[in-house]
Design a protein around this motif. Structure first.
Motif, short mmCIF file in Angstrom:
data_model
loop_
_atom_site.label_atom_id
_atom_site.label_comp_id
_atom_site.label_asym_id
_atom_site.label_seq_id
_atom_site.Cartn_x
_atom_site.Cartn_y
_atom_site.Cartn_z
N HIS A 1 0.69 -1.11 -0.04
CA HIS A 1 -0.12 -0.03 0.04
C HIS A 1 0.88 1.10 0.21
O HIS A 1 1.03 1.77 1.21
CB HIS A 1 -1.07 0.04 1.26
N PRO A 2 1.16 1.64 -1.03
CA PRO A 2 1.98 3.04 -1.15
C PRO A 2 1.20 4.09 -0.87
O PRO A 2 -0.29 3.92 -1.04
CB PRO A 2 2.40 2.87 -2.74
N PRO A 3 1.70 5.21 -0.51
CA PRO A 3 0.97 6.60 -0.05
C PRO A 3 0.13 6.85 -1.53
O PRO A 3 0.56 6.60 -2.60
CB PRO A 3 1.97 7.49 0.09
N GLU A 4 -1.06 7.43 -1.22
CA GLU A 4 -1.84 7.68 -2.35
C GLU A 4 -1.74 8.80 -3.24
O GLU A 4 -1.98 8.82 -4.44
CB GLU A 4 -3.37 7.36 -1.82
N GLY B 1 -12.71 -0.70 -11.74
CA GLY B 1 -12.65 0.65 -11.53
C GLY B 1 -11.57 1.01 -10.14
O GLY B 1 -12.02 1.80 -9.29
N CYS B 2 -10.79 0.27 -10.04
CA CYS B 2 -9.92 0.04 -8.94
C CYS B 2 -9.07 1.37 -8.97
O CYS B 2 -8.80 2.00 -7.91
CB CYS B 2 -9.07 -1.08 -8.81
N GLU B 3 -8.33 1.78 -10.08
CA GLU B 3 -7.47 2.66 -10.07
C GLU B 3 -6.56 2.63 -8.97
O GLU B 3 -6.44 3.84 -7.96
CB GLU B 3 -8.14 4.02 -10.25
N CYS B 4 -5.54 1.54 -8.82
CA CYS B 4 -4.79 1.38 -7.55
C CYS B 4 -3.62 2.11 -7.64
O CYS B 4 -2.95 2.36 -6.74
CB CYS B 4 -4.65 0.07 -7.26
N GLU B 5 -3.19 2.59 -8.86
CA GLU B 5 -1.98 3.57 -9.07
C GLU B 5 -2.22 4.72 -8.16
O GLU B 5 -3.34 5.64 -8.28
CB GLU B 5 -1.89 3.97 -10.33
N PRO B 6 -1.06 5.15 -7.35
CA PRO B 6 -0.89 6.23 -6.65
C PRO B 6 -1.22 7.51 -7.66
O PRO B 6 -1.00 7.35 -9.00
CB PRO B 6 0.09 6.42 -6.05
N VAL C 1 -13.45 -3.00 -3.27
CA VAL C 1 -12.52 -3.94 -2.93
C VAL C 1 -11.43 -3.23 -2.13
O VAL C 1 -11.41 -1.99 -2.05
CB VAL C 1 -11.56 -4.41 -4.28
N LYS C 2 -10.63 -4.01 -1.39
CA LYS C 2 -9.66 -3.20 -0.41
C LYS C 2 -8.57 -2.38 -1.24
O LYS C 2 -8.32 -2.66 -2.29
CB LYS C 2 -8.81 -4.18 0.25
N THR C 3 -8.18 -1.13 -0.52
CA THR C 3 -7.36 -0.34 -1.12
C THR C 3 -6.07 -0.83 -0.97
O THR C 3 -5.43 -0.76 -0.18
CB THR C 3 -7.34 1.13 -0.51
N LYS C 4 -5.47 -1.45 -2.08
CA LYS C 4 -4.10 -2.03 -1.89
C LYS C 4 -3.67 -2.40 -3.42
O LYS C 4 -4.36 -2.57 -4.20
CB LYS C 4 -4.69 -3.40 -1.44
N TYR C 5 -2.48 -2.17 -3.42
CA TYR C 5 -1.82 -2.44 -4.65
C TYR C 5 -1.20 -3.74 -5.04
O TYR C 5 -0.77 -4.22 -4.06
CB TYR C 5 -0.56 -1.09 -4.85
N PRO D 1 2.71 6.27 -10.94
CA PRO D 1 4.15 6.23 -10.57
C PRO D 1 4.62 4.72 -10.35
O PRO D 1 5.98 4.36 -10.15
CB PRO D 1 4.16 6.95 -9.25
N MET D 2 3.73 3.62 -10.18
CA MET D 2 4.41 2.56 -10.06
C MET D 2 4.55 1.76 -11.21
O MET D 2 5.69 0.80 -11.38
CB MET D 2 3.26 1.44 -9.18
#
Lengths: 437, 270, 204, 190, 325
Positions: free
Chosen positions: A11-14, A162-167, A229-233, A330-331
């Motif tokens: 979980h990187p800073p968002e 619709g996750c858009e998990c990238e910070p 879903v959980k906020t997790k990368y 950034p990831m």
């Protein structure tokens, strides 16, 4: 509602607060657009215009051959100035068509709406193909191909990612809020094309407003559900999302269709109704322009081919300590050496990162802490893969699943020794490919 | 009984019993092998010391015949045995025209323009995935020395200009550097070839000039100068036609405005 | 034969350095490690090997032309085993203490790769004189290495060399050196040292 | 229980390789890769068990009754050499895969002092027949344990930044020394 | 080369990811050292300033050895791991061991335990424990002579540790009160840093919470010792000590929290960590109950260290969607 997720991850800073509340804005038409002929996975397109030709907005200017390919259209009206090689945001130098705007944005035709329910499935697929729609999450896989799975692989579930998990990135989030009706219409169209029984919209918990809104709008439709879903990368990685939502494992080297699933990004689904109903091609997309190096981060609707420079200028320009310009998040995003590169169909964000955020600390040798193993969403042992690749033991590296790496960057992010794990694995994949050919 | 007799008898008995057993076993249990492996095994010292890393001479022989390893694997063999092995295996050193590696780029630190900083793994291959690293030219040397690290003969060094320097004497034309270079700017050429266009930039003149002071700008001066047709510009890059080019190799050098036509090596090299 | 060009001196000295059986060829490591807890044991072991190797070399190179190729290995083994038995019995009779210290490693000379290896690689193909030189070179190299190894271990482990007190009284003996770990560690360092010296010699 | 003690002793307390120094040559030579080292260990265990039985028979049934104990070295080596050769041919005949996995290691075992060592030790220890067989087997297990650990470590060290002069044999020796240190913790257990 | 145009900014090209977590090797090492402070403080209280001297000498010799070797190899010292090694080594030494021995052990720990394999990250065995094992094998008598804690006014030159007491039949622990005061608080004989279970647990929990140590290892290690020790105790309470005694006596606590969890020498896979801890636990009990030595923590850990490459190899997690061949 129960929150689902996959195993491992990080979980990187968002940093989403920079642009999450900014409404999508249109930017003024650029003077020039550079339309890349390699915006999708597959062979590049062939131009069908030549320098000096006048083109209208939405006019087909290049088309591809073969099955996995896509069409390219003029994103504004004007004159074709040059067809040459220019740097593209994916780090290559493909051929591009430069169009000088005449400032009128004159459309090729009137885009009249039709009722899509009356269209045949083939016709709808055909229109999606003609409109040049590709996956807009970044991979840019031609959508019509994705929507045509072989008959022996029936699709039972359609997933909207619709996750858009990238910070940093907020484009999908904004689209879900502002274009929810289009999104749902696109969803219904795709469900019909696929013959899927149900749709699950997977959204990370940190976008509560979007979850609530879509929940409300889909309350009456039993076959469309919203699943937090959980906020997790990397929650938004296709295979991991399928695992989280359905507990189905896509086999290594396989595709979602192997487990009866098709996944589309929010942006892709939103682009579908317009193409199907009006035949209007894909000529614009939403891009998040953000990062500490951007003076006023914003979400922008821009024409394909607009140089990054125009976007950045519209957002107030760069701060002097900007160190990296990135296409994407950034990831997984790709660093740029110039801001002259144009927006392509897969560009979800333009990031300007400053020195202090991207500072790469000194590299140590691996201390075998196991963080990468505990993080890798694909269940790999990155540290071992990297050592094997470094010492040219490619067979063993391949055996241990190097090719399954999705290059999400989690391992390198958590590594306390600051080893460029992802870069090494990318090199290793290349070497393994060379070896096998 | 006489102890000596007894000793001899029992030893003989044991020996006899086992040799009969082995003889029978050899007949009954015989399995055909590749005769070459047996030959090689015979030529090996047969001490099964395991120093080669294989579990015994037989295994080593198999590896030798398969071509997995070279003759030098056996540390116990002497020169004669090695020669014998070479004969059996049919390994011969082919004699041909000697070739050497030539680097087709002069974009060193002084000449090449820099487009960005690069952070990350310091190899050309890794940098080539990141838009090619620091230097602006898309065709030229990346300068991280992949060719240096693959050379087993100590024939390539990284020069002061950040360009690899090839030692023509040490080069064995093994081709490792040619393979390793992601930009394909190292080629093997006969050692008696001296005139080269040391650039691979296929961009138009203006674009090429922008990235490097020593880029071929496709000005065609060389074409005009050399009337034998030894030079021609193709795809914005000058090339030498070694069939037509007369061996008077000092002719075109010095006329090239960006000095990409260069002499490499000495005339009296073997 | 090319080998005839090599001088006899070279034939002898190669066993001492270039082809040192322990440090380069890694042959005969079992006795090397097992008996070298003191210099005297190392020396005795070396001499036992010297005797066995030289005598069996003489016999085998003398009879090299009449030994059928098929049974050469068994023949070698019998010849070696005979000499080993002689050595074993002699030592047990004359030097009971050393014999006890070396334990089963005297009989185990029979399976020492050095001896069989030299017979196969050298004595069975070369005349007697040359074989003797070769055998002597190899076994002297072996003996010196073992003695040195034993001396180092004895010095650090007991403070003595050949049972003569070397270290000052204040020195606390490193017991570990005369135990198995010490054997491995010392040999490891000796081989590394050999590599280092060799490298230095080569670059000069 | 007594047999179990023999087993433990041969595997851990007086490990064949690490404290008795037997079978060092294959221990150094064949421990580069894990796969072969496992096969080598199994082959050695197999031959050791048989060799222990046969040597015991030869010694107590032929040499002792005839008062010929001075012939033990010659007869043991003959027996072992023939036995190994026989086993090799036998395996090659009955199963080619097994031969490829085990058989190719057999010649290396002939000149392996580990086997000869078993024969000599069981005479020294005055074991009875059953004890001898168990001893042979457990010595083989001890050898296998040591060589497999070593192979695992060496495979890992291949990817390590070992100083130039220590690459290969020296580092192997030093690892063996460290292993011997670790095994010394079992001292006095039996 | 660095001509930066004022108009045109020069950007940096690098591979993704462009973010990285704010953790680095030195931070980990320093945090672990911090976590040892309670145990060090207790040892000073318990054994006097000499113990601090021992710790400093060990740490100093380790740093110096590392520096020298790196210099010989023309490399740079980049991390503080040898400092940690030195402190850990000192913690496992008996109080009153001569300075010379401490230095010798430190040199061995760094030179053979670490640098010879290539330095931090490549070593197979826990360097501190290897150094101690070397000392133990070299100077068995010195290493098992226990000086009495200074504040227990005792005149004995050799002072039995609880485990030694059990092994050689003169029990130090007699009643329940001794457990709290002796084993848990640490008012017993033993190595410099191992006596006080409470001080070690304090630091140990700290690094577990910080995730700088794998919690699975102490849990499985201590758990195995407790369960296995308990089984033997239930079989024969007269012959075998109870599991609580096992847990808190000897070096088990410091071993479980600080030695076995050393990242470099423990498995990288979660399943591997369990196996590692259980294996070490079994060996501790075997040596304590049946071995010739009173304590087996050190040997159990370096023995299991040797298995780590094999464990890692055979416990590799199945990667996503991997198809078994």
């Amino acid at each position: 509602m129960q929150v689902k997720t996959f195993k491992r991850g990080t979980h990187p800073p968002e940093f989403k607060e920079l642009a999450a509340d900014k409404k999508i804005e249109e930017i003024p038409l650029p003077e020039n657009v550079f339309i890349s002929l390699s915006q999708h996975i597959g062979a590049p397109c062939k131009p069908i215009v030549k320098p000096g030709d006048e083109v209208k907005t939405g006019q087909l200017i290049a088309e591809g051959e073969g099955f996995v390919t896509s069409q390219v259209h003029a994103s504004l009206s004007g004159k074709v100035k040059k067809i040459d090689k220019y740097p593209s945001p994916i780090g290559t130098k493909p051929t591009m068509i430069q169009i000088e705007s005449d400032g009128n944005d004159e459309p090729l035709q009137e885009w009249t709406e039709e009722d899509w329910h009356k269209l045949s499935i083939e016709e709808m697929k055909n229109r999606i193909a003609k409109a040049g729609i590709v996956g807009m999450g970044g991979a840019a896989f031609p959508t019509n191909v994705k929507l045509s799975p072989p008959e022996k692989k029936p699709i039972d579930t359609f997933i909207i990612n619709g996750c858009e998990c990238e910070p940093f990135l907020t484009a999908d989030h904004r689209m879900m809020l502002e274009n929810s009706d289009k999104l749902l219409e696109g969803t219904r169209i795709i469900m019909k094309i696929l013959g899927a029984k149900r749709t699950i919209i997977g959204i990370e918990e940190n976008k509560l407003d979007a979850i609530e809104l879509l929940n409300k709008k889909t309350a009456s439709e039993s076959n469309i559900s919203v699943q937090p879903v959980k906020t997790k990368y990397p929650q938004g990685a296709e295979k991991n999302l399928i695992d989280a939502l359905l507990k189905r494992k896509v086999p290594a080297g396989g595709l979602p269709m192997d487990v009866g699933v098709v996944v589309n990004n929010v942006g892709t689904a939103i682009a579908v109704p317009q193409a199907v109903k009006t035949k209007k091609p894909l000529i614009e997309r939403v891009v998040t322009v953000t990062g500490q190096g951007i003076k006023e981060p914003k979400n922008l609707r821009v024409r394909i081919g607009t140089p990054f420079k125009n976007l950045i200028e519209y957002c107030g320009g760069l701060t002097p300590d900007t160190k990296k310009i990135i296409n994407g998040g950034p990831m997984m995003g790709i660093a740029q050496y110039t801001i002259d590169v144009p927006v392509i169909k897969g560009t979800s964000g333009v990031l300007a990162l400053t020195e202090d955020i991207t500072q790469k600390a000194k590299e140590f040798t691996c201390i075998r802490c196991g963080s990468c193993v505990e993080t890798c969403p694909m269940g790999l042992v990155p540290t071992r893969l990297v050592r094997l690749i470094e010492f040219d033991k490619l067979n063993m590296a391949e055996e241990m699943g190097t090719m399954s790496c999705i290059e999400c960057g989690s391992c390198a992010y958590v590594c306390p020794s600051n080893i460029p794990l992802v870069q090494r694995i990318k090199v290793g994949k290349q070497l393994i490919n060379e070896k096998n050919n | 009984m006489n102890p000596i007799l007894l000793a001899a008898l029992s030893m003989g008995g044991i020996g006899l019993a086992f040799s009969i057993l082995l003889t029978i076993a050899n007949k009954k249990l015989k399995v055909e092998d590749d005769p070459k492996i047996a030959q090689v095994e015979d030529a090996l010292p047969g001490v099964n010391c395991g120093a080669c890393g294989y579990p015994g001479c037989a295994a080593c022989a198999e590896a030798l015949v398969k071509g997995d390893v070279g003759i030098s694997i056996c540390p116990v063999c002497d020169d004669d045995e090695r020669e014998e092995l070479a004969n059996i295996l049919g390994v011969e050193l082919g004699e041909g025209k000697r070739e050497v590696a030539v680097l087709f780029c002069q974009g060193g630190n002084d000449n090449a323009k820099v487009k960005a900083d690069y952070e990350g793994i310091s190899t050309c291959l890794a940098a080539s995935f990141q838009s090619g690293g620091e230097r602006a030219c898309d065709y030229g040397c990346i300068g991280k020395g992949d060719c240096v690290s693959v050379c087993d003969f100590d024939a390539i060094h990284m020069g002061e200009q950040g360009l690899p320097v090839i030692d023509r004497q040490k080069c064995t034309a093994c081709g490792a550097c040619v393979e390793a270079c992601p930009r394909d700017i190292i080629e093997l050429h006969p050692i008696d070839r001296h005139v080269f266009v040391l650039c691979k930039n296929e961009d138009k003149g203006a674009a090429a000039r922008k990235v490097c002071d020593r880029a071929c700008i496709a000005c065609k001066i060389c074409e005009k100068f050399d009337d034998s047709g030894g030079f021609h510009v193709d795809n914005f890059l000058a090339k030498v036609d070694y069939d037509k080019y007369d061996k008077d190799y000092e002719k075109p050098t010095g006329k090239c405005p960006t000095n990409v036509i260069q002499l490499v090596g000495e005339k009296d090299e073997e | 034969m090319a080998k005839n060009k090599i001088s006899l001196i070279k034939e002898f000295t190669k066993g001492l350095w270039d082809e040192n059986p322990v440090l380069v060829m890694l042959l005969g490591l079992c006795p090397t490690l097992a008996v070298t807890n003191s210099a005297i044991n190392g020396l005795s072991m070396g001499l036992a090997v010297l005797f066995t190797l030289t005598s069996s070399s003489i016999i085998i190179s003398t009879f090299r032309k009449i030994i059928p190729d098929e049974v050469r290995i068994p023949t070698f083994i019998v010849v070696i085993a005979t000499f080993v038995t002689i050595t074993d019995l002699t030592m047990a009779a004359k030097f009971p203490e050393i014999s006890k210290a070396l334990g089963p490693f005297i009989p185990l000379i029979v399976v020492n790769c050095i001896i069989l290896g030299r017979q196969e690689a050298f004595s069975s193909k070369n005349p007697v004189g040359r074989s003797i030189i070769d055998a002597l070179g190899m076994s002297v190299g072996f003996t010196l290495t073992l003695t040195l190894l034993g001396a180092i271990r004895e010095l650090l482990g007991a403070g003595t060399i050949f049972q003569i007190q070397i270290m000052p009284d204040s020195f606390a003996n490193w017991m570990v050196m005369i135990l198995p770990p010490g054997a491995f560690l010392t040999l490891g360092f000796m081989i590394a040292g050999y590599n280092w010296i060799n490298d230095k010699l080569k670059t000069q | 229980m007594e047999l179990f003690v023999i087993f433990l002793s041969a595997v851990f307390v007086n490990n064949y390789v690490l404290s008795r120094f037997l079978g060092i040559c294959p221990f150094v030579g064949v421990s580069k890769k894990l796969g072969p080292s496992i096969s080598m260990g199994m082959a050695t265990t197999f031959v050791m068990t048989i060799a222990a039985a046969v040597s015991w028979l030869i010694y107590y049934k032929i040499l002792i009754p005839n008062n010929l104990t001075f012939l033990k070295i010659v007869s043991f080596i003959l027996v072992i050499a023939s036995l190994v050769q026989f086993v090799e041919m036998f395996i090659k005949k009955i199963s080619r895969p097994l031969y490829n996995a085990l058989g190719i290691y057999l010649p290396l075992i002939t000149t392996n002092c580990a086997i000869m060592g078993v024969a000599l030790f069981l005479v020294d220890m005055e074991y009875n027949f059953i004890q001898s067989v168990i001893f042979g087997f457990s010595a083989g297990v001890g050898f296998t344990l040591a060589i497999v650990i070593m192979a695992g470590i060496r495979e890992k060290l291949e990817l390590a930044d070992v100083p130039e002069y220590f690459k290969g044999a020296p580092i192997t020796m030093i690892v063996a020394g460290c292993l011997a240190l670790a095994f010394s913790g079992f001292a006095g257990m039996i | 080369m660095a001509k930066k145009n004022s108009e045109e900014q020069r950007f940096t090209l690098s591979s993704s990811p462009h973010l990285s977590k704010e953790d680095d090797v030195n931070k980990i090492m320093n945090t672990v050292i911090m976590a040892l402070v309670p145990a060090i403080a207790f040892s000073v209280y318990h054994f006097g300033w000499d113990s601090l001297l021992t710790i400093m000498v060990a740490a100093g010799s380790c740093l110096a050895t590392e520096y020298l070797i790196k210099k010989m190899r023309k490399r740079e010292v980049t991390d503080t791991s040898s400092l940690l090694t030195g402190i850990l080594l000192a913690m496992t030494l008996p109080p009153g061991l001569g300075i010379g021995f401490v230095m010798l052990g430190s040199v061995f720990a760094i030179a053979i335990g670490k640098e010879i394999f290539g330095g931090l990250g490549y070593n197979i065995f826990n360097p501190a424990l290897l150094g101690r094992a070397f000392l133990q094998a070299s100077f068995p008598v010195k290493m098992t002579t226990w000086e009495a804690p200074q504040h227990l006014a005792m005149d004995a030159k050799s002072f039995a540790t609880p485990l030694g007491g059990y092994k050689f039949g003169e029990s130090v622990i007699q009643n329940a009160g001794d457990y709290i005061d002796g084993l848990i608080m640490g008012n017993v004989g033993g190595c410099i840093g191992e006596t006080s279970a409470i001080a070690i647990i304090l630091g140990g929990v700290f690094i577990l919470v910080k995730k700088y140590a794998d919690w699975r290892i102490p849990v499985s290690y201590l758990g195995t010792v407790f369960v296995l020790g308990g089984i033997f105790w239930l079989i024969s309470p007269a012959n075998y000590p109870d599991p609580i005694f096992h847990l808190f006596s000897g070096g088990l606590m410091i071993g479980a929290f600080f030695m076995a969890t050393d990242m470099v020498t423990s498995p990288v896979t979660p399943l591997g960590s369990w196996i590692f801890g259980i294996g070490a636990g079994v060996i501790v009990i075997l040596i304590r109950l049946f071995g010739g030595l009173p304590e087996g923590v050190m040997y159990s850990i370096i023995f299991m260290n040797a298995f780590v490459p094999l464990i890692d190899r055979y416990t590799r997690p199945k990667y996503f969607g991997e198809v078994k061949k």
